[in-house]
Scaffold this motif. Structure first.
Motif, PDB file in Angstrom:
ATOM      1  N   SER A   1       0.827  -1.214   0.000  1.00 34.65           N
ATOM      2  CA  SER A   1       0.000   0.000   0.000  1.00 34.65           C
ATOM      3  C   SER A   1       0.860   1.263   0.000  1.00 34.65           C
ATOM      4  N   THR A   2       2.136   1.123  -0.266  1.00 32.35           N
ATOM      5  CA  THR A   2       3.048   2.246  -0.450  1.00 32.35           C
ATOM      6  C   THR A   2       3.889   1.976  -1.689  1.00 32.35           C
ATOM      7  N   VAL A   3       4.129   2.991  -2.489  1.00 28.37           N
ATOM      8  CA  VAL A   3       4.945   2.804  -3.686  1.00 28.37           C
ATOM      9  C   VAL A   3       6.408   2.848  -3.294  1.00 28.37           C
ATOM     10  N   CYS A   4       7.268   2.288  -4.145  1.00 28.89           N
ATOM     11  CA  CYS A   4       8.694   2.227  -3.838  1.00 28.89           C
ATOM     12  C   CYS A   4       9.387   3.522  -4.262  1.00 28.89           C
ATOM     13  N   TYR A   5      10.647   3.657  -3.844  1.00 34.49           N
ATOM     14  CA  TYR A   5      11.487   4.769  -4.286  1.00 34.49           C
ATOM     15  C   TYR A   5      12.281   4.333  -5.520  1.00 34.49           C
ATOM     16  N   PRO A   6      12.499   5.205  -6.497  1.00 32.28           N
ATOM     17  CA  PRO A   6      12.337   6.658  -6.427  1.00 32.28           C
ATOM     18  C   PRO A   6      10.938   7.175  -6.769  1.00 32.28           C
ATOM     19  N   SER A   7      10.006   6.303  -7.131  1.00 31.99           N
ATOM     20  CA  SER A   7       8.705   6.811  -7.583  1.00 31.99           C
ATOM     21  C   SER A   7       7.931   7.501  -6.467  1.00 31.99           C
ATOM     22  N   ALA A   8       8.312   7.287  -5.195  1.00 30.14           N
ATOM     23  CA  ALA A   8       7.594   7.897  -4.081  1.00 30.14           C
ATOM     24  C   ALA A   8       7.888   9.386  -3.940  1.00 30.14           C
ATOM     25  N   TYR A   9       8.967   9.862  -4.552  1.00 28.25           N
ATOM     26  CA  TYR A   9       9.270  11.290  -4.459  1.00 28.25           C
ATOM     27  C   TYR A   9       8.273  12.092  -5.291  1.00 28.25           C
ATOM     28  N   SER A  10       7.945  13.280  -4.804  1.00 28.86           N
ATOM     29  CA  SER A  10       6.888  14.046  -5.466  1.00 28.86           C
ATOM     30  C   SER A  10       7.307  14.584  -6.826  1.00 28.86           C
ATOM     31  N   PHE A  11       8.603  14.730  -7.078  1.00 36.04           N
ATOM     32  CA  PHE A  11       9.039  15.243  -8.377  1.00 36.04           C
ATOM     33  C   PHE A  11       9.456  14.120  -9.320  1.00 36.04           C
ATOM     34  N   VAL A  12       9.082  12.883  -8.976  1.00 37.84           N
ATOM     35  CA  VAL A  12       9.192  11.733  -9.880  1.00 37.84           C
ATOM     36  C   VAL A  12       7.779  11.242 -10.153  1.00 37.84           C
TER      37      VAL A  12
END
Length: 567
Positions: free
Chosen positions: A337-348
């Protein structure tokens, strides 16, 4: 769109703190080699000589880019936590992180479909058939992955050039170039344009599949054909090594391979000794490739992720954004229920998957940080184990290049789009299932919705950009008490959905990068080491509007001052 006024927060830090140990990440998350651990470091000044003086420390790789020095440091495993603690106290160091292991993988395939549903679901077929939306400009795009097979019939006309962090032995095994500390570091990251030496047969399955979704040949009557079937050039950064047999699309790499590769070949760099003759940025190397690209923005596809945030990757992603690169990343395949990084950053731009029914498959990560969804089940892709052949794959790895392809088409009809405009159009050009309740334009399993390829291109061509994304570099000036000792302080910015937007060490005066901010409320948090005590105020409220920023009641025309003290 009005330009936001920059606010300055003057934060006074007074402390007599004792540094706490830096915890060693969990087993399997840190890259090890012969009893050594690797650290990724960004510094404002040249520190190579200092690092080489450390007991058992060795600089495996280093380069200079964008006004900063990047180091890949090997340290003994038993002293790694202490090394991180020491390095974070150096005034010139901007980020220190353990080099983590990253993986790419596919999901098991669903039954084959008689036709690729995405062409209708996302109005891609309408886009391909609309004479008024034909592209007049050739576009460059970057894929960070396991490399591609440039001899495959789907990709032989689209692969332009690439760089690899791996070399392949005669026995078929991959060697991570940065691990061989005895070699000249000038050889790290080999530039490869020869289709034979690129290793066209094995170890490139995942990257080949991803590339075929983005830009597979649409003229051979086979496979999916790609979102952008022609007038596209793909540049590849091979940051992952796959199974030498080519039987699996899974593979592994490291955060250094991924992000140092992006930093070098998008922002420009100098060599290990910082004296390379012709360091170039992406705008320069695309020009040197012989194609006069007109685009202002470079789409970058990353179909990989990790479960934790990193100051090192945040620093690089900031530099990419500043250099007009828009990163589009997969949300992950763990069903979380949480996306992974780097997609979790708001500017990605975070992209999840939907199936033929427009429903989130069990594997697709979702949550408050998801931006969009795109087809990700039973995707017909090129099989990288040979020069022809196809396979059907599942995964958000193949949803991301679908959106990257739409972004590339948008730049083909309007190369003058800015990074903010591209970001805004993609997030607003969506199809929302009628049976799904969207609140304030958002649903945790769809983000803003399913990408509408045709609408995105229409908006791009007409420069019809919704006012969704603001930009601001909010400066946080750190003033330390020269009498007392200061520890490692970090600033974090979260939006009202608890989405991490920025992270910045506060050892010296610095700028917290807030990148692409949607209008809304945010909180700026200050984190101190364990054992220091309570800090007040521990966070500050920030409100972003289309024409201003307000911080805890202060209008952007004022200069708010916060006195932070320990309790």
């Amino acid at each position: 769109m009005k330009k936001l006024t920059v606010c300055v927060l003057t934060v006074m830090l007074f402390s007599c703190c004792i540094d706490s140990p830096v915890p060693f990440p969990g087993e399997g998350t840190v890259r090890l080699s012969d009893g050594s651990v690797f650290l990724n470091i960004v510094a404002a000044e040249e520190c190579g000589a200092l690092f080489r003086n450390g007991e058992g420390w060795r600089v495996a790789d280093s380069f200079y880019s964008g006004g900063h020095y990047f180091y890949h440091l090997s340290v003994p495993e038993e002293s790694a936590s202490e090394a991180v603690r020491v390095l974070r106290r150096l005034p010139s160091v901007r980020a220190v992180d353990f080099d983590t292991v990253l993986e790419i993988k596919e999901e098991s395939s669903e039954p084959l479909l008689p036709a690729f549903y995405a062409s209708q679901m996302c109005r891609l077929e309408e886009l391909h058939n609309d004479e008024g939306l034909k592209r007049s400009n050739r576009v460059a795009a970057v894929i960070v992955d396991s490399g591609i097979n440039p001899l495959h019939e789907e990709l032989k006309n689209v692969f332009r050039a690439g760089w690899s962090a791996f070399s392949r032995s005669a026995g078929g095994n991959y060697t991570y170039l940065m691990d061989d500390l005895s070699t000249n570091r000038e050889a790290v990251w080999e530039k490869i344009t020869d289709t034979v030496s690129w290793d066209a047969v094995t170890g490139t399955a995942h990257g080949t599949a991803v590339a075929s979704v983005l830009g597979g040949d649409g003229r051979n009557g086979k496979g999916f054909g790609g979102v952008v079937p022609d007038m596209l050039d793909i540049y590849v950064i091979k940051a992952f090594a796959s199974n030498p047999s080519g039987a699996s699309v899974s593979g592994s790499g490291s955060s250094w391979a991924l992000y140092s590769g992006l930093q070098r070949y998008i922002c420009g760099y100098s060599s290990a000794e910082f004296e390379e003759e012709n360091p170039v940025s992406w705008k320069e190397w695309t020009q040197k490739s012989g194609i006069p690209y007109r685009q202002k923005v470079l789409p970058v596809n990353i179909s990989v992720g990790a479960s934790v945030a990193s100051g090192f990757e945040m620093f690089v992603l900031k530099k990419l954004w500043e250099n007009d690169a828009v990163v589009i990343a997969s949300s992950g395949n763990e069903g979380l229920s949480t996306v992974c990084y780097p997609s979790a950053y708001s500017f990605v731009l975070s992209v999840g998957a939907v199936d033929a029914a427009g429903v989130r498959p069990r594997f697709s990560n979702y949550g408050d940080c998801l931006d969009l969804t795109a087809p990700g089940v039973s995707i017909p892709v090129a099989d990288g184990t040979g020069i022809s052949g196809y396979r059907w794959n599942d995964g958000t790895s193949f949803s991301a290049p679908f959106v990257t392809g739409v972004a590339s088409w948008m730049l083909g009809v309007n190369p003058n789009l800015t990074r903010q405009q591209l970001f805004s159009i993609l997030k607003s050009s969506v199809i929302r299932p009628e049976t799904v309740p969207f609140y304030n334009g958002f649903h945790s399993e769809y983000g803003a919705g399913i990408i509408d390829a045709r609408q995105a291109v229409v908006s791009a061509k007409n420069s019809d950009v919704p006012v969704m994304i603001s930009t601001a570099d909010l400066t946080v000036v750190v003033k330390e008490n020269v009498v007392t000792q200061s520890g490692s302080f970090f600033f974090y910015l979260y939006n009202d959905k608890n989405r991490l937007t920025a992270a910045h060490p506060a050892g010296t005066d610095g700028t917290v990068f807030f990148g692409a901010l949607e209008e809304g409320k945010y909180r700026l948090e200050i984190q101190v080491p364990d054992g220091v005590g309570k800090i007040e105020p521990s966070f500050m409220s920030i409100s972003v509007f289309s024409d201003r920023i307000e911080v805890d009641g202060f209008a952007s025309g004022e200069t708010p001052v916060f006195n932070v003290t320990y309790r």
